[in-house]
Scaffold this active site. Structure first.
Site, PDB file in Angstrom:
ATOM      1  N   ASN A  24      23.072-113.065  43.272  1.00 50.67           N
ATOM      2  CA  ASN A  24      24.126-112.418  42.485  1.00 50.67           C
ATOM      3  C   ASN A  24      25.086-111.621  43.370  1.00 50.67           C
ATOM      4  O   ASN A  24      24.652-110.802  44.188  1.00 50.67           O
ATOM      5  CB  ASN A  24      23.502-111.420  41.502  1.00 50.67           C
ATOM      6  CG  ASN A  24      22.897-112.103  40.301  1.00 50.67           C
ATOM      7  OD1 ASN A  24      22.727-113.315  40.279  1.00 50.67           O
ATOM      8  ND2 ASN A  24      22.560-111.323  39.302  1.00 50.67           N
ATOM      9  N   SER A  71      29.841-106.861  43.834  1.00 47.92           N
ATOM     10  CA  SER A  71      30.526-105.836  44.651  1.00 47.92           C
ATOM     11  C   SER A  71      31.447-106.454  45.701  1.00 47.92           C
ATOM     12  O   SER A  71      32.549-105.947  45.940  1.00 47.92           O
ATOM     13  CB  SER A  71      29.502-104.926  45.318  1.00 47.92           C
ATOM     14  OG  SER A  71      28.785-104.205  44.338  1.00 47.92           O
ATOM     15  N   ALA A  78      22.884-108.413  45.574  1.00 49.42           N
ATOM     16  CA  ALA A  78      22.822-109.174  46.827  1.00 49.42           C
ATOM     17  C   ALA A  78      24.159-109.263  47.554  1.00 49.42           C
ATOM     18  O   ALA A  78      24.344-110.127  48.410  1.00 49.42           O
ATOM     19  CB  ALA A  78      22.270-110.573  46.537  1.00 49.42           C
ATOM     20  N   SER A  79      25.084-108.367  47.249  1.00 51.09           N
ATOM     21  CA  SER A  79      26.321-108.347  48.047  1.00 51.09           C
ATOM     22  C   SER A  79      26.000-107.894  49.466  1.00 51.09           C
ATOM     23  O   SER A  79      25.139-107.033  49.673  1.00 51.09           O
ATOM     24  CB  SER A  79      27.348-107.390  47.421  1.00 51.09           C
ATOM     25  OG  SER A  79      28.057-108.024  46.377  1.00 51.09           O
ATOM     26  N   GLY A 138      25.699-102.369  43.711  1.00 52.66           N
ATOM     27  CA  GLY A 138      26.751-101.506  44.237  1.00 52.66           C
ATOM     28  C   GLY A 138      26.958-101.648  45.735  1.00 52.66           C
ATOM     29  O   GLY A 138      26.403-102.546  46.382  1.00 52.66           O
ATOM     30  N   ASP A 172      25.043-111.650  32.161  1.00 51.56           N
ATOM     31  CA  ASP A 172      24.394-110.830  33.183  1.00 51.56           C
ATOM     32  C   ASP A 172      23.844-109.549  32.535  1.00 51.56           C
ATOM     33  O   ASP A 172      24.568-108.852  31.823  1.00 51.56           O
ATOM     34  CB  ASP A 172      25.469-110.478  34.242  1.00 51.56           C
ATOM     35  CG  ASP A 172      24.890-109.871  35.497  1.00 51.56           C
ATOM     36  OD1 ASP A 172      23.716-110.152  35.819  1.00 51.56           O
ATOM     37  OD2 ASP A 172      25.622-109.122  36.174  1.00 51.56           O
ATOM     38  N   HIS A 173      22.579-109.257  32.767  1.00 56.94           N
ATOM     39  CA  HIS A 173      21.952-108.023  32.259  1.00 56.94           C
ATOM     40  C   HIS A 173      22.096-107.837  30.746  1.00 56.94           C
ATOM     41  O   HIS A 173      22.536-106.770  30.284  1.00 56.94           O
ATOM     42  CB  HIS A 173      22.501-106.782  32.986  1.00 56.94           C
ATOM     43  CG  HIS A 173      22.131-106.733  34.429  1.00 56.94           C
ATOM     44  ND1 HIS A 173      20.853-106.426  34.858  1.00 56.94           N
ATOM     45  CD2 HIS A 173      22.855-106.978  35.543  1.00 56.94           C
ATOM     46  CE1 HIS A 173      20.820-106.484  36.181  1.00 56.94           C
ATOM     47  NE2 HIS A 173      22.016-106.837  36.619  1.00 56.94           N
ATOM     48  N   SER A 196      29.103-109.626  32.417  1.00 59.85           N
ATOM     49  CA  SER A 196      28.326-108.445  32.018  1.00 59.85           C
ATOM     50  C   SER A 196      28.813-107.933  30.662  1.00 59.85           C
ATOM     51  O   SER A 196      29.867-108.367  30.166  1.00 59.85           O
ATOM     52  CB  SER A 196      28.504-107.340  33.068  1.00 59.85           C
ATOM     53  OG  SER A 196      29.841-106.857  33.009  1.00 59.85           O
ATOM     54  N   GLU A 248      13.915-110.087  33.909  1.00 59.44           N
ATOM     55  CA  GLU A 248      13.738-109.236  35.108  1.00 59.44           C
ATOM     56  C   GLU A 248      12.443-108.455  35.007  1.00 59.44           C
ATOM     57  O   GLU A 248      12.092-107.935  33.958  1.00 59.44           O
ATOM     58  CB  GLU A 248      14.930-108.271  35.259  1.00 59.44           C
ATOM     59  CG  GLU A 248      14.805-107.387  36.511  1.00 59.44           C
ATOM     60  CD  GLU A 248      16.088-106.627  36.861  1.00 59.44           C
ATOM     61  OE1 GLU A 248      17.188-107.198  36.670  1.00 59.44           O
ATOM     62  OE2 GLU A 248      15.988-105.472  37.308  1.00 59.44           O
TER      63      GLU A 248
HETATM   64  O1  G3H Z   1      24.943-105.730  37.852  1.00 59.75           O
HETATM   65  C1  G3H Z   1      26.009-105.347  37.400  1.00 59.75           C
HETATM   66  C2  G3H Z   1      27.259-106.091  37.702  1.00 59.75           C
HETATM   67  O2  G3H Z   1      27.765-105.740  38.958  1.00 59.75           O
HETATM   68  C3  G3H Z   1      28.249-105.908  36.600  1.00 59.75           C
HETATM   69  O3  G3H Z   1      28.882-104.679  36.687  1.00 59.75           O
HETATM   70  O4  G3H Z   1      28.655-103.742  34.383  1.00 59.75           O
HETATM   71  O5  G3H Z   1      30.433-102.918  35.927  1.00 59.75           O
HETATM   72  O6  G3H Z   1      30.582-105.207  34.921  1.00 59.75           O
HETATM   73  P1  G3H Z   1      29.682-104.102  35.396  1.00 59.75           P
HETATM   74  P1  13P Z   2      26.045-106.450  43.820  1.00 59.58           P
HETATM   75  O1  13P Z   2      26.422-105.089  43.316  1.00 59.58           O
HETATM   76  O2  13P Z   2      25.220-106.347  45.061  1.00 59.58           O
HETATM   77  O3  13P Z   2      27.205-107.349  43.985  1.00 59.58           O
HETATM   78  O4  13P Z   2      25.073-107.111  42.702  1.00 59.58           O
HETATM   79  C1  13P Z   2      25.619-107.759  41.580  1.00 59.58           C
HETATM   80  C2  13P Z   2      24.580-108.126  40.585  1.00 59.58           C
HETATM   81  O5  13P Z   2      23.396-108.101  40.812  1.00 59.58           O
HETATM   82  C3  13P Z   2      25.074-108.531  39.253  1.00 59.58           C
HETATM   83  O6  13P Z   2      24.028-108.697  38.341  1.00 59.58           O
HETATM   84 ZN    ZN Z   3      22.379-107.394  38.557  1.00 62.71          ZN
END
Ligand code: G3H
Ligand code: 13P
Ligand code: ZN
Length: 309
Positions: A254, A257, A213-214, A181, A82-83, A50, A134
């Site tokens: 993904n 969390s 998806a945690s 989260g 990611d994102h 990220s 997305e």
């Molecule tokens: O979707 C977000 C991921 O869990 C990354 O989280 O921006 O705190 O590294 P972060």
């Molecule tokens: P979780 O917070 O469910 O683990 O999702 C992580 C995620 O989508 C990272 O892009």
């Molecule tokens: Zn995400």
């Protein structure tokens, strides 16, 4: 084996009715725990980074850690942004050696999302890099995007078809009820499988991505609470729902969390049992081992990608 993009992984995952685990990495112990698990289970794996991770660890350190993991495991590993918030961030990761990027224009008006995604796809495809976009908005907190549960907009299947055709994107993250989260549902967990099914029908063989998806594994929430933490009401996506999604069009699941919970739970336990210890190797070893076993569980019981490397 060099870093791979996601094309081949997703093609096989779609045909085989399983998903590839995409795990967020922030430091050496996390990279090692995930890739040791993938090695033990002979699984392909996506390591994702990220903006927060790049800020915390620096691009070059993450790059070198992943290179070391490839050398150590000889597995098909994709390194994915990611994102990605904008074209410049995606370009910097592509130029800096990533094999896959996400451009997250989901918070922009539709036409802006199409435009920025197209621009990233053109730049990435010229360099052999795959692109995830997305459409729809997840509830919860993303990098620089804060969407409340009530604002979450599910993905429109017809819009998804238009979006994929116009952008040429390689995979699409959709909103069907998951959120980022450890606090995902107010009541009973519910995912809109009807939307996933409609997208699968309209976009045959096209890989779909599930963020947020945690499963928020109860054993780690219990461990955290047992050793001085406080996470009442933490709740994730049930495993059986993820397995069902993986058997449909979802090719990438993904997880971040659950990694955080496993590491934090193990470290809390370690300090509760050894209050006089202060060598980081002593508490980071069980954290890495716990994370590894958690990821093995995901690979086998959630993704179904064991033995597919
Ligand atoms: O979707 C977000 C991921 O869990 C990354 O989280 O921006 O705190 O590294 P972060
Ligand atoms: P979780 O917070 O469910 O683990 O999702 C992580 C995620 O989508 C990272 O892009
Ligand atoms: Zn995400």
């Amino acid at each position: 084996m060099p870093l791979v993009n996601t094309t081949d992984m997703f093609k096989k995952a779609y045909a085989g009715g399983y998903a590839i685990g995409a795990f967020n990495v922030n430091n050496m112990e996390i990279v090692q725990g995930i890739t040791e698990a993938a090695k033990l289970e002979s699984a392909p794996v996506i390591l994702q980074v990220s903006a927060g991770a790049r800020k915390y660890a620096k691009h070059v350190y993450l790059m070198k850690l992943v290179e070391a993991a490839i050398q150590d495991t000889d597995l098909p590993i994709a390194l994915h942004l990611d994102h990605g918030a904008d074209f410049e961030t995606c370009k910097s990761c592509i130029d800096g050696g990533f094999s896959s990027v996400m451009i997250d224009g989901s918070h922009f008006p539709y036409e802006e999302n199409v435009a920025v995604t197209k621009k990233v796809v053109a730049y990435a495809h010229d360099r052999g890099v795959t692109v995830e976009a997305e459409l729809g908005r997840l509830a919860g907190i993303e990098d620089a995007v804060n969407v409340s549960a009530d604002d979450a907009a599910f993905t429109d299947p017809d819009e998804a078809v238009d979006f994929v055709r116009r952008t040429g994107v390689d995979s699409l993250a959709i909103a069907i009820g998951t959120s980022h989260g450890a606090y995902k549902f107010k009541g009973e967990p519910r995912l809109r499988f009807d939307i996933l099914e409609a997208i699968g029908e309209r976009l045959p063989d096209f890989p779909i991505v599930l963020h947020g998806a945690s499963t928020v594994m109860p054993e780690y929430v219990r461990m955290i609470n047992q050793y001085g933490g406080s996470m009442p009401g933490a709740q994730g996506v049930p495993e059986n729902m993820l397995r069902k999604a993986a058997s449909m069009a979802v090719c990438k699941i993904n997880v971040d969390s659950d990694l955080r919970l496993a590491m934090t739970g193990e470290i809390r336990r370690y300090f509760a049992e050894h209050p006089d210890h202060f060598d980081p190797r002593q508490y980071l070893s069980p954290a890495r081992d716990g994370l590894r076993e958690m990821v093995r569980h995901k690979i086998v019981h959630v993704m179904g990608c064991n033995g597919k490397a």
